[in-house]
Design a protein around this motif. Structure first.
Motif, PDB file in Angstrom:
ATOM      1  N   LEU A 108      -2.052  -2.686   7.188  1.00 31.57           N
ATOM      2  CA  LEU A 108      -2.568  -2.571   5.823  1.00 31.57           C
ATOM      3  C   LEU A 108      -1.424  -2.524   4.816  1.00 31.57           C
ATOM      4  O   LEU A 108      -1.484  -3.135   3.750  1.00 31.57           O
ATOM      5  CB  LEU A 108      -3.452  -1.328   5.696  1.00 31.57           C
ATOM      6  N   GLU A 109      -0.344  -1.784   5.169  1.00 35.20           N
ATOM      7  CA  GLU A 109       0.824  -1.720   4.279  1.00 35.20           C
ATOM      8  C   GLU A 109       1.460  -3.097   4.128  1.00 35.20           C
ATOM      9  O   GLU A 109       1.873  -3.478   3.031  1.00 35.20           O
ATOM     10  CB  GLU A 109       1.854  -0.723   4.819  1.00 35.20           C
ATOM     11  N   SER A 110       1.520  -3.832   5.217  1.00 35.66           N
ATOM     12  CA  SER A 110       2.123  -5.171   5.174  1.00 35.66           C
ATOM     13  C   SER A 110       1.308  -6.113   4.295  1.00 35.66           C
ATOM     14  O   SER A 110       1.860  -6.932   3.561  1.00 35.66           O
ATOM     15  CB  SER A 110       2.221  -5.762   6.578  1.00 35.66           C
ATOM     16  N   ILE A 111      -0.015  -5.976   4.375  1.00 35.33           N
ATOM     17  CA  ILE A 111      -0.873  -6.812   3.528  1.00 35.33           C
ATOM     18  C   ILE A 111      -0.587  -6.492   2.055  1.00 35.33           C
ATOM     19  O   ILE A 111      -0.473  -7.384   1.221  1.00 35.33           O
ATOM     20  CB  ILE A 111      -2.367  -6.586   3.852  1.00 35.33           C
ATOM     21  N   GLN A 112      -0.433  -5.193   1.758  1.00 36.11           N
ATOM     22  CA  GLN A 112      -0.133  -4.800   0.374  1.00 36.11           C
ATOM     23  C   GLN A 112       1.227  -5.330  -0.070  1.00 36.11           C
ATOM     24  O   GLN A 112       1.385  -5.742  -1.215  1.00 36.11           O
ATOM     25  CB  GLN A 112      -0.187  -3.266   0.218  1.00 36.11           C
ATOM     26  N   LEU A 113       2.191  -5.324   0.859  1.00 36.94           N
ATOM     27  CA  LEU A 113       3.528  -5.860   0.543  1.00 36.94           C
ATOM     28  C   LEU A 113       3.421  -7.325   0.169  1.00 36.94           C
ATOM     29  O   LEU A 113       3.984  -7.783  -0.829  1.00 36.94           O
ATOM     30  CB  LEU A 113       4.431  -5.731   1.769  1.00 36.94           C
ATOM     31  N   GLN A 114       2.688  -8.067   1.000  1.00 38.56           N
ATOM     32  CA  GLN A 114       2.493  -9.495   0.750  1.00 38.56           C
ATOM     33  C   GLN A 114       1.772  -9.698  -0.577  1.00 38.56           C
ATOM     34  O   GLN A 114       2.098 -10.598  -1.347  1.00 38.56           O
ATOM     35  CB  GLN A 114       1.689 -10.105   1.913  1.00 38.56           C
TER      36      GLN A 114
END
Ligand code: GTP
Ligand code: MG
Length: 371
Positions: free
Chosen positions: A235-241
């Motif tokens: 989920l954090e990675s999706i937000q980063l992207q």
């Protein structure tokens, strides 16, 4: 006054913008790609290409003009949550990952969870809000795109660590690339004995998805949907992207969005799940959805709760349609009932004409076949 840009006019007629600019020059009008043309000028140029600008088009132009006005009067474009589609090969764990993500939803509550399937749902995760669009198959994704709808900001590509890149993995990569949507990779089932995440990274690198740790730009997350491992990181990675994409929308405008799915409900009549992409949708709003018009009678979220508004990136079930639109249809709020009805009527007329034209063509073809 209704206007259309040179670029849009060219697109609608399926000709190059440069050809339209040349035609305008012949009419003594010097124009650039983004130049707004009034209906009369547009009609003159269109005639040059053998097109007649009929009532339907002028109605559409009015809609666009209204919306442009709105945009000018509108407030600020604010950050909006990313809209995410999960794709991948059969059995690699798409549904399991989505289930694990839903468990992190703070809005769902203890007893709650998802009570209703509306084709898309919003999650308030600890790392930020995001919306998932369920595309049961890759075909649905392509179908939506072929109808001009762009709903997905980010694709999460699920690849099982014990299985690696398979046919539908490749298909998903192709679809995402064609739609120019960035991919975040979830290497799933890492709990398995024969899991080999590095093999997945190597295989995907052949398709240009080179991991950040290997000097590339693709974010990889190692997950086990079964054990609930790596879900928060995903989920954090999706937000980063999403941050890189700088997704924004103006919530103060009239709503505009896309129909995700629609059906005729026994008791409630036609219902549609709409993903709001600009503005804010509210009960009482007049709208067109494809060839149908309507007035929002009720808005219902993915937990079956009635809501009073839906802003950018929020999916809602809409009741109050005059018919069942198609997935991928544009959903636009207009000033009043008259406007909504006249646009819907114009579109219905046009649809009928197209249908008739293709029907008569088919029967001619049949005729020739028989001869
Ligand atoms: P389709 O919708 O049929 O394409 O499959 P899917 O990609 O949605 O996969 P699904 O989530 O249904 O998972 C398929 C099988 O893999 C199920 O039996 C899951 O229990 C299992 N599974 C999913 N994630 C994991 C995981 O992280 N580890 C292990 N060991 N099994 C998993
Ligand atoms: Mg599934």
């Amino acid at each position: 006054v209704a206007t259309i840009s040179v670029g849009d006019l060219a697109k609608r007629m399926g000709v190059k913008a440069s050809e339209v600019i040349a035609a305008l020059m012949r009419l003594g009008v010097l124009a650039t790609l983004n130049q707004a043309l009034d209906v009369d000028t547009a009609a003159l140029v269109a005639a040059d290409f053998g097109y007649e600008v009929e009532q339907a088009m002028t109605e559409e132009l009015e809609v666009e003009a209204l919306q442009e006005q709105e945009a000018e009067m509108g407030g600020e474009a604010l950050p909006r949550p990313p809209v995410v589609t999960v794709m991948g090969h059969v059995d690699h764990g798409k549904t399991s990952i989505l289930d694990a993500i839903r468990k992190t939803d703070v809005a769902a509550g203890e007893a709650g969870g998802i009570t209703q399937h509306i084709g898309a749902y919003h999650v308030q995760a600890p790392s930020g809000d995001l919306t998932f669009v369920d595309t049961p198959g890759h075909a649905a994704f392509t179908e939506m795109r072929s109808r001009g709808a762009k709903v997905t900001d980010i694709v999460v590509l699920v690849v099982a660590a014990d299985d690696g890149v398979m046919d539908q993995t490749k298909e998903a990569i192709a679809h995402s690339k064609a739609a120019e949507v960035p991919i975040v990779v979830a290497v799933n089932k890492i709990d398995k004995d024969n899991a080999d995440p590095d093999r997945v990274k190597r295989e995907l690198s052949d398709f240009g998805l080179i991991p950040e740790e290997w000097g590339g730009q693709t974010i990889y997350c190692l997950t086990s949907a079964k054990k609930g491992v790596g879900i928060e990181e995903l989920l954090e990675s999706i937000q980063l992207q999403a941050e890189i994409l700088e997704l924004r929308a103006d919530p103060s405008r009239k709503a505009k969005g896309t129909v995700i799915e629609a059906q005729l409900h026994k008791g409630r009549g036609p219902v549609a799940t709409v993903l709001v992409q600009e503005g804010t949708l509210r009960p009482g709003d007049h709208f067109v959805a494809g060839i149908y018009s309507g007035k929002v009678r009720m808005l219902i979220n993915e937990r079956g709760e009635q809501v009073q508004e839906a802003g950018p990136s929020i999916p809602v079930e809409v009741q109050g349609l005059s018919g069942v639109p198609q997935a991928g249809d544009e959903f636009i709020v207009l000033t009043d009932e008259k406007m909504a009805k006249s646009v819907a009527n114009a579109r219905q007329l046009k649809a009928r004409e197209t249908e008739l034209a293709s029907a008569s063509k088919v029967s001619l073809d049949n005729l020739f076949e028989k001869m």
